[in-house]
Scaffold this motif. Structure first.
Motif, PDB file in Angstrom:
ATOM      1  N   GLU A  91       0.828  -1.205   0.000  1.00  0.00           N
ATOM      2  CA  GLU A  91       0.000   0.000   0.000  1.00  0.00           C
ATOM      3  C   GLU A  91       0.864   1.257   0.000  1.00  0.00           C
ATOM      4  O   GLU A  91       0.597   2.230  -0.727  1.00  0.00           O
ATOM      5  CB  GLU A  91      -0.940   0.013   1.209  1.00  0.00           C
ATOM      6  N   GLU A  92       1.926   1.247   0.812  1.00  0.00           N
ATOM      7  CA  GLU A  92       2.827   2.396   0.868  1.00  0.00           C
ATOM      8  C   GLU A  92       3.525   2.598  -0.481  1.00  0.00           C
ATOM      9  O   GLU A  92       3.699   3.739  -0.940  1.00  0.00           O
ATOM     10  CB  GLU A  92       3.857   2.222   1.981  1.00  0.00           C
ATOM     11  N   ALA A  95       1.071   4.059  -2.879  1.00  0.00           N
ATOM     12  CA  ALA A  95       0.850   5.474  -2.558  1.00  0.00           C
ATOM     13  C   ALA A  95       2.044   6.306  -3.013  1.00  0.00           C
ATOM     14  O   ALA A  95       1.878   7.415  -3.554  1.00  0.00           O
ATOM     15  CB  ALA A  95       0.604   5.649  -1.064  1.00  0.00           C
ATOM     16  N   ARG A  98       1.828   6.714  -6.745  1.00  0.00           N
ATOM     17  CA  ARG A  98       0.802   7.702  -7.097  1.00  0.00           C
ATOM     18  C   ARG A  98       1.304   9.113  -6.833  1.00  0.00           C
ATOM     19  O   ARG A  98       1.125  10.022  -7.651  1.00  0.00           O
ATOM     20  CB  ARG A  98      -0.490   7.437  -6.319  1.00  0.00           C
ATOM     21  N   ALA A  99       1.977   9.252  -5.670  1.00  0.00           N
ATOM     22  CA  ALA A  99       2.504  10.577  -5.334  1.00  0.00           C
ATOM     23  C   ALA A  99       3.571  10.986  -6.343  1.00  0.00           C
ATOM     24  O   ALA A  99       3.625  12.155  -6.776  1.00  0.00           O
ATOM     25  CB  ALA A  99       3.058  10.572  -3.922  1.00  0.00           C
TER      26      ALA A  99
END
Length: 109
Positions: A91-92, A95, A98-99
Protein backbone atom coordinates in the motif's frame (compact mmCIF):
# COMPACT_ATOMS: atom_id res chain seq x y z
CA UNK A 1 8.01 -109.99 75.15
CA UNK A 2 11.15 -108.69 73.57
CA UNK A 3 9.62 -109.07 70.13
CA UNK A 4 6.48 -107.20 71.26
CA UNK A 5 8.63 -104.39 72.68
CA UNK A 6 10.63 -104.23 69.45
CA UNK A 7 7.39 -104.14 67.43
CA UNK A 8 6.06 -101.31 69.62
CA UNK A 9 9.30 -99.41 69.11
CA UNK A 10 9.05 -99.89 65.37
CA UNK A 11 5.41 -98.74 65.42
CA UNK A 12 6.38 -95.60 67.33
CA UNK A 13 9.28 -94.98 64.92
CA UNK A 14 6.93 -95.50 61.96
CA UNK A 15 4.35 -93.12 63.47
CA UNK A 16 7.12 -90.56 64.03
CA UNK A 17 8.31 -90.96 60.41
CA UNK A 18 4.72 -90.66 59.14
CA UNK A 19 4.25 -87.44 61.12
CA UNK A 20 7.58 -86.14 59.82
CA UNK A 21 6.60 -87.04 56.25
CA UNK A 22 3.22 -85.32 56.66
CA UNK A 23 5.04 -82.22 57.93
CA UNK A 24 7.41 -82.28 54.96
CA UNK A 25 4.51 -82.65 52.53
CA UNK A 26 2.78 -79.72 54.20
CA UNK A 27 5.96 -77.67 53.94
CA UNK A 28 6.30 -78.63 50.27
CA UNK A 29 2.73 -77.48 49.60
CA UNK A 30 3.39 -74.24 51.47
CA UNK A 31 6.57 -73.66 49.45
CA UNK A 32 4.73 -74.28 46.18
CA UNK A 33 1.92 -71.94 47.22
CA UNK A 34 4.41 -69.22 48.21
CA UNK A 35 6.32 -69.66 44.95
CA UNK A 36 3.07 -69.26 43.00
CA UNK A 37 2.23 -66.12 44.99
CA UNK A 38 5.70 -64.74 44.31
CA UNK A 39 5.32 -65.38 40.56
CA UNK A 40 1.94 -63.63 40.60
CA UNK A 41 3.38 -60.65 42.46
CA UNK A 42 6.34 -60.44 40.08
CA UNK A 43 4.01 -60.59 37.07
CA UNK A 44 1.76 -57.98 38.63
CA UNK A 45 4.73 -55.72 39.38
CA UNK A 46 5.96 -56.12 35.80
CA UNK A 47 2.50 -55.26 34.50
CA UNK A 48 2.33 -52.21 36.78
CA UNK A 49 5.77 -51.16 35.58
CA UNK A 50 4.56 -51.47 31.99
CA UNK A 51 1.43 -49.51 32.83
CA UNK A 52 3.52 -46.80 34.47
CA UNK A 53 5.78 -46.60 31.43
CA UNK A 54 2.76 -46.40 29.13
CA UNK A 55 1.24 -43.66 31.29
CA UNK A 56 4.51 -41.73 31.24
CA UNK A 57 4.67 -42.09 27.46
CA UNK A 58 1.07 -40.89 27.09
CA UNK A 59 1.85 -37.91 29.31
CA UNK A 60 4.94 -37.06 27.25
CA UNK A 61 2.97 -37.39 24.02
CA UNK A 62 0.28 -35.08 25.38
CA UNK A 63 2.96 -32.55 26.33
CA UNK A 64 4.50 -32.79 22.87
CA UNK A 65 1.09 -32.31 21.28
CA UNK A 66 0.46 -29.19 23.39
CA UNK A 67 3.90 -27.86 22.45
CA UNK A 68 3.27 -28.61 18.75
CA UNK A 69 -0.10 -26.82 18.90
CA UNK A 70 1.53 -23.79 20.56
CA UNK A 71 4.28 -23.73 17.93
CA UNK A 72 1.72 -23.97 15.12
CA UNK A 73 -0.30 -21.13 16.62
CA UNK A 74 2.84 -19.00 16.94
CA UNK A 75 3.82 -19.79 13.34
CA UNK A 76 0.33 -18.90 12.09
CA UNK A 77 0.44 -15.64 14.05
CA UNK A 78 3.88 -14.81 12.65
CA UNK A 79 2.66 -15.62 9.13
CA UNK A 80 -0.37 -13.35 9.58
CA UNK A 81 1.86 -10.54 10.88
CA UNK A 82 4.19 -10.99 7.92
CA UNK A 83 1.28 -10.91 5.47
CA UNK A 84 -0.04 -7.75 7.12
CA UNK A 85 3.40 -6.08 6.84
CA UNK A 86 3.63 -7.06 3.18
CA UNK A 87 0.17 -5.62 2.59
CA UNK A 88 1.10 -2.34 4.31
CA UNK A 89 4.36 -2.15 2.35
CA UNK A 90 2.51 -2.71 -0.93
CA UNK A 91 0.00 0.00 0.00
CA UNK A 92 2.83 2.40 0.87
CA UNK A 93 4.61 1.57 -2.40
CA UNK A 94 1.40 2.19 -4.39
CA UNK A 95 0.85 5.47 -2.56
CA UNK A 96 4.43 6.48 -3.26
CA UNK A 97 3.99 5.64 -6.97
CA UNK A 98 0.80 7.70 -7.10
CA UNK A 99 2.50 10.58 -5.33
CA UNK A 100 5.48 10.35 -7.70
CA UNK A 101 3.17 10.20 -10.71
CA UNK A 102 1.19 13.15 -9.42
CA UNK A 103 4.36 15.11 -8.80
CA UNK A 104 5.62 14.27 -12.27
CA UNK A 105 2.28 15.33 -13.73
CA UNK A 106 2.34 18.64 -11.85
CA UNK A 107 5.89 19.33 -12.89
CA UNK A 108 5.08 18.58 -16.53
CA UNK A 109 2.23 21.11 -16.80
Amino acid sequence: AAAAAAADGLRRELAHRDAELAGLKSQEQTIKRLQAQLREQEESAAARGGEAAAAALRSAEEGWERERAALLAAAEEAEAEGAARIGRAQEEAAAARRAAAAAAGEGGT
